[in-house]
Design a protein around this motif. Structure first.
Motif, PDB file in Angstrom:
ATOM      1  N   TYR A 190       0.843  -1.200   0.000  1.00 12.68           N
ATOM      2  CA  TYR A 190       0.000   0.000   0.000  1.00 12.68           C
ATOM      3  C   TYR A 190       0.876   1.247   0.000  1.00 12.68           C
ATOM      4  O   TYR A 190       1.971   1.254   0.575  1.00 12.68           O
ATOM      5  CB  TYR A 190      -0.937  -0.010   1.207  1.00 12.68           C
ATOM      6  CG  TYR A 190      -2.089  -0.973   1.050  1.00 12.68           C
ATOM      7  CD1 TYR A 190      -3.298  -0.553   0.503  1.00 12.68           C
ATOM      8  CD2 TYR A 190      -1.958  -2.307   1.415  1.00 12.68           C
ATOM      9  CE1 TYR A 190      -4.352  -1.442   0.342  1.00 12.68           C
ATOM     10  CE2 TYR A 190      -3.005  -3.203   1.256  1.00 12.68           C
ATOM     11  CZ  TYR A 190      -4.202  -2.760   0.711  1.00 12.68           C
ATOM     12  OH  TYR A 190      -5.237  -3.644   0.536  1.00 12.68           O
ATOM     13  N   THR A 191       0.381   2.299  -0.641  1.00 12.31           N
ATOM     14  CA  THR A 191       1.168   3.527  -0.717  1.00 12.31           C
ATOM     15  C   THR A 191       1.368   4.149   0.657  1.00 12.31           C
ATOM     16  O   THR A 191       2.397   4.765   0.918  1.00 12.31           O
ATOM     17  CB  THR A 191       0.482   4.539  -1.648  1.00 12.31           C
ATOM     18  OG1 THR A 191      -0.876   4.738  -1.219  1.00 12.31           O
ATOM     19  CG2 THR A 191       0.489   4.022  -3.082  1.00 12.31           C
ATOM     20  N   ASP A 192       0.371   4.007   1.523  1.00 11.72           N
ATOM     21  CA  ASP A 192       0.495   4.531   2.890  1.00 11.72           C
ATOM     22  C   ASP A 192      -0.556   3.867   3.771  1.00 11.72           C
ATOM     23  O   ASP A 192      -1.397   3.085   3.314  1.00 11.72           O
ATOM     24  CB  ASP A 192       0.339   6.060   2.914  1.00 11.72           C
ATOM     25  CG  ASP A 192      -0.928   6.549   2.221  1.00 11.72           C
ATOM     26  OD1 ASP A 192      -1.955   5.842   2.274  1.00 11.72           O
ATOM     27  OD2 ASP A 192      -0.891   7.634   1.615  1.00 11.72           O
ATOM     28  N   GLN A 193      -0.515   4.202   5.042  1.00 13.50           N
ATOM     29  CA  GLN A 193      -1.441   3.627   6.007  1.00 13.50           C
ATOM     30  C   GLN A 193      -2.882   3.989   5.688  1.00 13.50           C
ATOM     31  O   GLN A 193      -3.801   3.175   5.863  1.00 13.50           O
ATOM     32  CB  GLN A 193      -1.063   4.114   7.411  1.00 13.50           C
ATOM     33  CG  GLN A 193      -1.917   3.541   8.528  1.00 13.50           C
ATOM     34  CD  GLN A 193      -1.401   3.975   9.887  1.00 13.50           C
ATOM     35  OE1 GLN A 193      -0.203   4.199  10.061  1.00 13.50           O
ATOM     36  NE2 GLN A 193      -2.301   4.091  10.862  1.00 13.50           N
TER      37      GLN A 193
ATOM     38  N   THR B 254      -6.150   1.562   5.195  1.00 15.39           N
ATOM     39  CA  THR B 254      -7.330   1.775   6.032  1.00 15.39           C
ATOM     40  C   THR B 254      -8.593   1.879   5.185  1.00 15.39           C
ATOM     41  O   THR B 254      -9.637   1.307   5.534  1.00 15.39           O
ATOM     42  CB  THR B 254      -7.159   3.043   6.890  1.00 15.39           C
ATOM     43  OG1 THR B 254      -6.046   2.844   7.779  1.00 15.39           O
ATOM     44  CG2 THR B 254      -8.405   3.337   7.705  1.00 15.39           C
ATOM     45  N   ARG B 255      -8.521   2.596   4.062  1.00 20.26           N
ATOM     46  CA  ARG B 255      -9.696   2.734   3.201  1.00 20.26           C
ATOM     47  C   ARG B 255     -10.127   1.383   2.628  1.00 20.26           C
ATOM     48  O   ARG B 255     -11.306   1.023   2.674  1.00 20.26           O
ATOM     49  CB  ARG B 255      -9.406   3.712   2.066  1.00 20.26           C
ATOM     50  CG  ARG B 255      -9.370   5.167   2.479  1.00 20.26           C
ATOM     51  CD  ARG B 255      -9.409   6.080   1.272  1.00 20.26           C
ATOM     52  NE  ARG B 255      -8.278   5.873   0.366  1.00 20.26           N
ATOM     53  CZ  ARG B 255      -7.116   6.504   0.479  1.00 20.26           C
ATOM     54  NH1 ARG B 255      -6.912   7.361   1.462  1.00 20.26           N
ATOM     55  NH2 ARG B 255      -6.139   6.278  -0.396  1.00 20.26           N
TER      56      ARG B 255
ATOM     57  N   ALA C  45     -13.923  -3.396   2.814  1.00 18.78           N
ATOM     58  CA  ALA C  45     -14.126  -4.841   2.729  1.00 18.78           C
ATOM     59  C   ALA C  45     -14.622  -5.449   4.031  1.00 18.78           C
ATOM     60  O   ALA C  45     -15.492  -6.325   4.025  1.00 18.78           O
ATOM     61  CB  ALA C  45     -12.821  -5.525   2.310  1.00 18.78           C
ATOM     62  N   VAL C  46     -14.074  -4.995   5.146  1.00 25.54           N
ATOM     63  CA  VAL C  46     -14.349  -5.622   6.436  1.00 25.54           C
ATOM     64  C   VAL C  46     -15.536  -4.982   7.150  1.00 25.54           C
ATOM     65  O   VAL C  46     -16.207  -5.613   7.955  1.00 25.54           O
ATOM     66  CB  VAL C  46     -13.080  -5.583   7.327  1.00 25.54           C
ATOM     67  CG1 VAL C  46     -13.331  -6.161   8.703  1.00 25.54           C
ATOM     68  CG2 VAL C  46     -11.945  -6.329   6.637  1.00 25.54           C
ATOM     69  N   GLY C  47     -15.807  -3.719   6.839  1.00 29.36           N
ATOM     70  CA  GLY C  47     -16.937  -3.047   7.465  1.00 29.36           C
ATOM     71  C   GLY C  47     -16.596  -2.291   8.724  1.00 29.36           C
ATOM     72  O   GLY C  47     -17.486  -1.806   9.422  1.00 29.36           O
TER      73      GLY C  47
END
Length: 273
Positions: free
Chosen positions: A247-250, A254-255, A260-262
């Protein structure tokens, strides 16, 4: 011609039978989960049969799933359907007592039962009776009437074998590539998978759309989200994890994770306590 598939060089870090379940340990307190290997005649097409049963739940229980790049056939009292690859997260709510019997097909394994590109099913739920007519409707009724899970699975096995599935080397190649994407945790880009496959990017994308039902970028990212969920649950640092999983960043992780997880990674980590 695509190159011979190399064996994965690194096993995934977390081995669980509930990979993709949100909060799997809480789920196992609410219901029973078993799975069964397919017979030899279906092993090229079916990953496993699975059965979820629950008894006299005092309150409804919702199990959320971060889906896999697979097609599933599910038979329960409230649904009898074939589920294509689901891009987002989804959930199923259990009430009272019940049972769901499912077939998880191997990536690429459902194409012979569909007779066309698996992408036609992506994001869709199709009634078994709509796809297979009276024979499909009869199968559902017989499975629901069978109280013993193994006997119910045997009915589904007989039905699938009766459809005369044919092995396909391209389906095998697609399954091997999906397994490689899952096992190789450092693999975070489609270019890496294309290089390992010996295919061009365009050829790889066509193979995945036709046999898996969705593109290789989604498949790689989904497996990295599975990895993230398990490591976050174990308490690993999010910033380090984001970098390791490509991922490019945290914030980017998070997005994707929340969609996906809700819930956010921080909220998911708190469920450990």
């Amino acid at each position: 011609m695509a190159a011979m598939m190399p064996r994965p060089t690194q096993a995934r870090l977390v081995e669980t039978r509930q990979r993709g379940w949100v909060d799997p340990y809480a789920g196992l307190e609410a219901f029973d989960f078993t799975r069964q290997a397919p017979p030899p005649g279906l092993a090229a097409f079916v990953d496993h049969f699975w059965v979820v049963t629950w008894t006299e739940l005092a309150e409804p229980y919702e199990q959320r799933i971060v889906s896999h790049p697979t097609v599933n056939l599910n038979i329960a009292s409230d649904h009898r359907r074939i589920a294509g690859v689901i891009k987002g997260g989804f959930s199923y709510t259990m009430r009272g007592s019940g049972r769901v019997l499912g077939v998880r097909f191997r990536p690429g394994g459902f194409r012979t039962f569909l007779g066309g590109p698996v992408s036609e099913l992506t994001g869709r739920f199709v009634e078994i009776s709509d796809m297979y007519g009276e024979a499909g409707a009869a199968l559902s009724e017989r499975v629901l009437a069978e109280p013993e899970a193994r006997a119910a699975i045997a009915r589904v096995e007989t039905f699938l074998l009766g459809l005369d599935p044919r092995e396909d080397p391209l389906a095998e190649e697609a399954a091997a590539l999906v397994a490689l994407a899952e096992a190789e945790v450092p693999m975070v880009r489609v270019e890496q998978l294309a290089a390992r496959s010996g295919r061009s990017m365009r050829s790889l994308q066509r193979l995945f759309r036709d046999y898996v039902g969705i593109g290789p970028k989604w498949v790689i990212r989904r497996f990295r989200l599975h990895e993230a969920a398990e490591r976050i649950y174990q308490g690993l640092d999010l910033a380090t994890l984001a970098a390791e999983l490509g991922y490019t960043d945290q914030a980017h992780l998070t997005r994707d994770f929340t969609a996906a997880v809700g819930m956010t990674p921080a909220a998911y980590a708190r469920r450990r306590s």
